[in-house]
Design a protein around this motif. Structure first.
Motif, short mmCIF file in Angstrom:
data_model
loop_
_atom_site.label_atom_id
_atom_site.label_comp_id
_atom_site.label_asym_id
_atom_site.label_seq_id
_atom_site.Cartn_x
_atom_site.Cartn_y
_atom_site.Cartn_z
N GLU A 147 0.83 -1.20 0.00
CA GLU A 147 0.00 0.00 0.00
C GLU A 147 0.87 1.25 0.00
OE1 GLU A 147 -3.92 -0.86 2.27
OE2 GLU A 147 -2.32 -1.65 3.50
N ALA A 207 -9.06 -8.15 0.45
CA ALA A 207 -9.66 -6.82 0.37
C ALA A 207 -9.92 -6.39 -1.06
CB ALA A 207 -8.74 -5.81 1.06
N PRO A 251 -11.47 -5.90 -4.55
CA PRO A 251 -12.76 -6.16 -5.18
C PRO A 251 -12.52 -6.97 -6.44
CG PRO A 251 -12.12 -3.89 -5.56
CD PRO A 251 -11.05 -4.51 -4.71
N ARG A 292 -16.71 -7.96 0.96
CA ARG A 292 -15.27 -8.01 1.18
C ARG A 292 -14.98 -7.96 2.66
NH1 ARG A 292 -12.01 -3.42 -1.59
NH2 ARG A 292 -13.83 -2.56 -2.61
N VAL A 342 -9.51 -4.93 5.79
CA VAL A 342 -8.45 -4.99 6.79
C VAL A 342 -8.76 -3.88 7.78
CG1 VAL A 342 -5.95 -5.12 7.09
CG2 VAL A 342 -6.94 -5.40 4.81
N SER A 387 -4.75 11.74 7.93
CA SER A 387 -4.10 11.10 6.77
C SER A 387 -5.05 11.18 5.57
CB SER A 387 -3.80 9.64 7.10
OG SER A 387 -5.01 8.91 7.17
N MET A 393 -8.18 9.10 5.90
CA MET A 393 -9.06 9.68 6.91
C MET A 393 -9.78 10.90 6.35
SD MET A 393 -9.08 8.31 9.93
CE MET A 393 -8.18 7.13 10.88
N ARG A 431 -12.58 10.08 4.23
CA ARG A 431 -13.75 9.67 5.00
C ARG A 431 -14.46 10.88 5.61
NH1 ARG A 431 -11.50 4.60 8.25
NH2 ARG A 431 -9.46 5.07 7.40
N ASP A 460 -6.11 3.29 -0.29
CA ASP A 460 -5.56 1.96 -0.40
C ASP A 460 -6.66 0.92 -0.33
OD1 ASP A 460 -2.79 2.33 -0.69
OD2 ASP A 460 -2.70 3.06 1.36
N VAL A 461 -6.40 -0.24 -0.91
CA VAL A 461 -7.47 -1.25 -0.98
C VAL A 461 -8.06 -1.57 0.37
CG1 VAL A 461 -7.00 -2.44 -3.14
CG2 VAL A 461 -5.73 -3.08 -1.09
N SER A 462 -7.23 -1.59 1.40
CA SER A 462 -7.78 -2.00 2.70
C SER A 462 -8.78 -0.97 3.22
CB SER A 462 -6.65 -2.22 3.70
OG SER A 462 -5.95 -1.03 3.94
N ILE A 463 -8.57 0.30 2.90
CA ILE A 463 -9.48 1.35 3.33
C ILE A 463 -10.68 1.43 2.38
CG2 ILE A 463 -9.67 3.82 3.83
CD1 ILE A 463 -7.63 2.29 5.55
N GLN A 464 -10.39 1.19 1.10
CA GLN A 464 -11.42 1.21 0.07
C GLN A 464 -12.64 0.37 0.45
OE1 GLN A 464 -10.79 -0.71 -3.76
NE2 GLN A 464 -9.78 1.15 -4.40
N ALA A 465 -12.37 -0.84 0.91
CA ALA A 465 -13.47 -1.75 1.24
C ALA A 465 -14.36 -1.16 2.32
CB ALA A 465 -12.90 -3.10 1.67
N GLN A 466 -13.75 -0.49 3.31
CA GLN A 466 -14.55 0.10 4.38
C GLN A 466 -15.47 1.19 3.83
OE1 GLN A 466 -11.81 1.60 7.34
NE2 GLN A 466 -10.63 -0.27 7.39
N ILE A 490 -16.52 1.70 0.71
CA ILE A 490 -17.55 1.16 -0.17
C ILE A 490 -18.71 0.57 0.63
CG2 ILE A 490 -17.99 -0.75 -1.78
CD1 ILE A 490 -16.60 1.56 -3.07
N GLY A 503 -14.01 -3.39 -10.35
CA GLY A 503 -14.19 -4.20 -9.16
C GLY A 503 -15.11 -3.50 -8.17
N VAL A 504 -14.90 -2.20 -7.99
CA VAL A 504 -15.73 -1.42 -7.09
C VAL A 504 -17.17 -1.40 -7.59
CG1 VAL A 504 -16.16 0.93 -6.27
CG2 VAL A 504 -13.85 0.00 -6.20
N GLU A 537 -19.11 -4.71 -7.04
CA GLU A 537 -19.64 -5.06 -5.73
C GLU A 537 -20.53 -3.99 -5.12
OE1 GLU A 537 -16.02 -4.07 -2.65
OE2 GLU A 537 -16.40 -6.10 -3.32
#
Lengths: 331, 325
Positions: free
Chosen positions: A57, A264, A266, A275, A278, B159, B162, B165, B189-195, B197, B219-220, B223
């Motif tokens: 990341e 994580a 998609p 999903r 993390v 950040s 953040m 968001r 980043d992907v890990s934050i993206q999922a939250q 979405i 992908g976004v 889903e």
């Protein structure tokens, strides 16, 4: 059989940046120096003609590694060896220097807008004095343009006349002009649309097969990495947490962070699937957590993970820096 | 059919940019609607007109671009021809916007709490004390840890993830009926993206908010969206349910776009790429704009422009689906 010597070898590479505030402010606020450990002890080797990818990341240090490996930054600690020779020595010798080139992420920023494409492409040739005369220069530029799928007539144009994908082709032609053996590619397709990204990735693979190039490929996109790599290193907060052959990494990820990253993403095939995000965020590399840097987000973390930093250890073809894997707690 | 009345309806929208060399048509005959609680994904390559469509709806087209045809209706009422002041009020109360770059949306001089509270007290019948409590609730909902302590921080103290968001909280706190989200997760980043979405999706469902989700990340879309519109060179070339468009695209451009996404679950020797590039607005080919790149070109494609037509599950602007009866 002895393994052939790798083209690039990196040992315990580290790069710190001093991001302290100016001294007066620091004194007034009574705070110490702030040191950002962008890369903190990274080791890997890249075999000739193969691709090693670093994935992670933003802020994990992958682009800093790329810049260290071509000598754009000097390391704080550790060393880079290029074809057996220490990098700073290799960089001083133009014959060695022309053997490595870099492709950058943004094809809008990396091409001089006031230069004609033919001069952009020929710049390394001129700099290294590789050409006897103007006719040879013209022929070489035409050959390079053709090689990357553009037409020799495009050499007369300026960068703004091209789309993003075409500009990245120009960047590749420039990188190839000094007949390098080693290319460092820092997110080469991240600024491009997906249909164009596929063109550039195909081109890079074809050129690698044709010219026997060795790639260090930097990307945050795991799907792209899977398509391009022989080996993959997953980085987190300045360190490699897992290093494995690409197929092994994608079919049997070991480190909890690697697994979380893959979870994580998609994926088109999974329309409607939830999903698993993390939890939390990447901590600041200025004050990384003690022990394993991933422990605040890791479902497997225990007391040892909070106190002791795990080293990269081999498990078959994979190397993993994780106490849970070592203790057999990772499943 | 008993479809609920659409919350947003865009009919034959046309946007032009006057230039020295003549007028450029940036959007040409774009029509679609979004129902309450529905997420419409809008995809396409850069320059296809995705963001421009969003900007036209919120009335924030960059000059000299302007709407030269068609109409935009929000809850049945035209909003494209309203006076500036009235549109501004509607935009604040009924439409929330989330842009890719959180730094352009947040005021660096105000704490995030002040920005949230002002937005709410302007548009909702509540006082500052209640607004502050709600602001903390919103920050918690978008996943800001220790929201109560951080509400009086300035944007630069957060950040990038953040901040994005916070932008989302700001767009949603006045409880708009329509949210236009333009690449809301691209900078994350992907890990934050999922939250993020998951949050947007939950809001659409729970509060009946209609959402237009503009992104190049399929992908976004896959889903999050209920329906998808694929844009190319200023027009919608295909629109339909997400499953159909993603799994079985009818338009050759949608098919090419889907095929060129590198798969995560296997390695392929050669990725499918669409040859060439999208045309510039100043040089849109006659007939179907996609015909010079299309692998399934017919003779009429270069001459006659196809309109959206029934393509068995989706609507596609492609002569392959033309029926003669």
């Amino acid at each position: 059989m002895t393994e052939p010597a790798p083209l690039v070898e990196v040992r315990d590479l580290a790069r710190y940046f001093d991001v302290s505030r100016p001294i007066v402010q620091r004194l007034l606020a009574r705070e110490g120096r702030r040191i950002l450990r962008a890369v903190d002890g990274v080791s890997f080797a890249i075999a000739r003609g193969s691709t090693l990818s670093l994935v992670g990341e933003s802020g994990c240090g992958k682009s800093t590694v790329a810049r260290l490996v071509v000598g754009l930054y000097a390391p704080t600690r550790g060393e880079v060896r290029f074809d057996g020779q220490e990098l700073s020595a290799a960089r001083r010798d133009p014959r060695q220097r022309r053997r490595m080139q870099m492709i950058f992420q943004d094809p809008y920023a990396s091409l001089n807008p006031r230069w004609r494409v033919r001069d952009i492409i020929a710049e390394p040739l001129d700099a290294f004095g590789l050409l006897p005369d103007a006719a040879a220069r013209r022929d070489k530029v035409a050959e390079l343009l053709t090689q990357v799928g553009l037409s020799p007539a495009d050499g007369e144009k300026y960068p703004h006349e091209f789309s993003g994908g075409q500009r990245q082709r120009i960047s590749i032609a420039r990188a190839l002009s000094s007949n390098p053996e080693f290319l460092v590619c820092d997110e080469p397709t991240s600024a491009l649309d997906v249909s164009v990204q596929a063109q550039i990735l195909n081109l890079m693979k074809a050129l690698q097969a044709e010219l026997g190039l060795t790639f260090l490929f930097i990307s945050h996109n795991l799907a792209v990495v899977r398509q391009m790599s022989d080996r993959v290193g997953v980085m987190y907060l300045g360190r490699i947490v897992e290093l494995a052959p690409a197929e092994t990494l994608f079919t049997a990820p070991r480190h909890p962070y690697t697994r979380a990253l893959m979870e994580a993403i998609p994926d088109l095939a999974m329309t409607g699937r939830q999903r698993t995000p993390v939890g939390g965020e990447v901590p600041s590399p200025i004050s990384p957590p003690p022990g394993c840097a991933f422990h605040p987000r890791c479902p497997l973390a225990n007391g040892r993970c909070r106190a002791e930093r795990p080293e990269l250890r081999p498990y078959g073809e994979t190397a993993v820096a994780c106490h849970a894997v070592e203790e057999g707690r990772a499943g | 059919m008993t479809d609920p009345a659409p919350l947003l309806e865009v009919r034959h929208l046309r946007v032009e940019f006057p230039t020295r060399r003549g007028r450029l048509v940036a959007l040409d005959d774009v029509s679609f609607s979004i129902a309450p609680g529905e997420v419409l994904g809008v995809v396409g390559e850069s320059g296809a007109g995705k963001s421009m469509t969003g900007a036209a709806i919120i009335g924030l087209l960059e000059p000299p671009g302007r709407i030269t045809g068609g109409e935009i209706l929000l809850e049945g009422r035209r909003i494209d021809n309203l006076p500036h002041e009235e549109l501004r009020r509607i935009r604040g109360r009924k439409i929330g916007a989330i842009f890719q770059d959180p730094l352009t949306t947040l005021n660096p001089l105000y704490t995030i709490g002040r920005q949230l509270v002002e937005t709410m007290t302007t548009h909702l019948p509540i006082g500052p004390a209640e607004a502050r409590e709600r602001a903390i609730g919103w920050l918690e909902q978008v996943g800001i840890p220790a929201a109560r302590e951080r509400i009086d921080s300035y944007p630069h103290q957060f950040s990038g993830g953040m901040r994005q968001r916070v932008v989302i909280a700001l767009a949603l706190c006045a409880e708009p009926r329509l949210v236009i989200a333009d690449e809301p997760t691209t900078a994350l980043d992907v890990s934050i993206q999922a939250q993020v979405i998951a949050l947007l999706k939950r809001l659409a469902r729970e509060k009946g908010t209609a959402m237009m989700l503009i992104t190049h990340d399929m992908g976004v879309i896959a889903e999050t969206a209920d329906r998808v519109a694929v844009m190319y060179a200023g027009r919608i070339v295909e629109i339909g349910p997400v499953r159909e468009v993603v799994k079985n695209p009818r338009h050759p451009y949608s098919a090419g776009l889907m095929a060129s996404i590198p798969p995560l679950d296997r390695r392929v020797e050669r990725l499918a790429a669409i040859e060439g590039a999208m045309p510039r607005l100043s040089a849109i080919p006659p007939g179907c704009a996609y015909h010079p790149r299309c692998p399934r070109i017919l003779s009429r494609c270069a001459v006659e422009r196809p309109e959206l037509m029934e393509a068995g599950g989706t609507m596609a602007a492609c002569w392959l689906y033309h029926r003669h009866d």
